[in-house]
Design an enzyme around this catalytic site. Sequence first.
Site, short mmCIF file in Angstrom:
data_model
loop_
_atom_site.label_atom_id
_atom_site.label_comp_id
_atom_site.label_asym_id
_atom_site.label_seq_id
_atom_site.Cartn_x
_atom_site.Cartn_y
_atom_site.Cartn_z
N ASP A 70 0.85 -1.19 0.00
CA ASP A 70 0.00 0.00 0.00
C ASP A 70 0.89 1.24 0.00
O ASP A 70 1.69 1.44 0.92
CB ASP A 70 -0.90 -0.03 1.25
CG ASP A 70 -1.89 1.12 1.30
OD1 ASP A 70 -1.88 1.95 0.37
OD2 ASP A 70 -2.67 1.18 2.26
N ASP A 127 -3.42 2.74 -5.57
CA ASP A 127 -2.27 2.76 -4.67
C ASP A 127 -2.01 1.44 -3.94
O ASP A 127 -1.13 1.37 -3.09
CB ASP A 127 -2.44 3.88 -3.63
CG ASP A 127 -3.76 3.77 -2.87
OD1 ASP A 127 -4.63 2.98 -3.28
OD2 ASP A 127 -3.92 4.48 -1.86
N GLU A 128 -2.77 0.40 -4.24
CA GLU A 128 -2.61 -0.87 -3.53
C GLU A 128 -2.52 -2.02 -4.52
O GLU A 128 -3.14 -2.00 -5.58
CB GLU A 128 -3.79 -1.11 -2.59
CG GLU A 128 -4.00 -0.02 -1.55
CD GLU A 128 -5.19 -0.32 -0.65
OE1 GLU A 128 -5.32 -1.47 -0.22
OE2 GLU A 128 -5.97 0.61 -0.37
#
Length: 414
Positions: free
Chosen positions: A10, A106-107
């Site tokens: 993350d 973003d992950e």
Amino acid sequence: MCNRVVFHSDLNNCYASIECMLHPELRGTYLAVCGSTEERHGIVLAKNQLAKKCGVKTGDVIWEAKQKCPQLTTVPPHMEQYLKFSKIVRAIYLRYSPEVEAFGIDESWIEMTGSPLLEHRSPVDVANEIRETVKAETGLTVSIGVSFNKIFAKLGSDMKKPDAVTEIWEDTFRDQVWPLPVSDLLYVGRATTDKLARYGIHTIGALAKAEPEFLQRVLGRNGLKLWIYANGKDTSRVMPCDYEPPVKSIGHGITCTADLATEYEVRQVLLELSQEVGKKLRKHHLAATGVRIYVRDCTLNHREYQARMPFPTQSFLELAEAGSKLFHRRYGWDHPVRSLTISAIDLVPSDTPIQLDLWTDFARHKRKLDLERTVEDIRRRFGIRAINFASLGDSLKIPSHREVEYKMPAVMYQ
């Protein structure tokens, strides 16, 4: 230790971190990335650690965030940069595994089971190498969860932030995970948390110990899935990066520049939004057998309505008409409308045979589709504003840059 190894990585405070990296003068400031106040998107989209310590939360209205943190610096979002760095970071993950599944911008999950890298090194060592590589090559930090399934790997990446690695294994997860609030578990949102609380279920452990049949009665099919997750029994695979899941629904929504006060204004916005929905249906070779509208009023309360279509369709005119009728039938006009979303749902292949009847003018339906394809072709060749409906003129209460928004409609996957 379980034989399976899954990472979840993350990017810490993704939007705010990228802004600080691109603009070093912002480092050390209390920073929030916020939407446009002029176009009524004036909320916090992301914040850095300093702002977070002051109590600033994602979703806060800007004035509310500045009350919590008077020294707060706000900047507008730059999505093209966030997408660029997301691709760069994902390319780093692909050096370690061909199975990298994106979970938002973003992950990512990274499948490490059977990796040659783990023959002489521990999973934590490899995770720390990924963390250091991302930092060295991009200037950004990540938190990584290391576990034996996707759900707990995601939970691990949330447990220590920023720039950290957390392990959760089969022989330790009960001590690590079960005392946590049930809302920390993936896919347990606010409504589910409130519903579980009414039955005295406040922790992940309490969820794990509940009877699965009871959870299924209370939460439906989702209840059984959550019981499986809480007990560490998730077996879902990490999908390869080029995997495209089946499309579940296609929708497009927008916050209006001013509240909508009449059904005519609502019909205008639904017609504008439906054009991109129809375009995406044709791109994916799908047809809608249902329509759903999401309405948020000026008090920020929201309602959702849906209805069946008389037959499968790709026509944005028919979707807009069905959405307008649904709004007329269901919305009580307690308050003016702030934002609208229209979605094509219950999708089927576009070549699905249609059962003809005596009352529907299918020739007219075909003429609509031919017209819409022609409109799309003109826009593709001469620009999105080359042709439009006369009713969708300057009085339309949506942002002037909406042609940019057309590039990113919501496509929901199975």
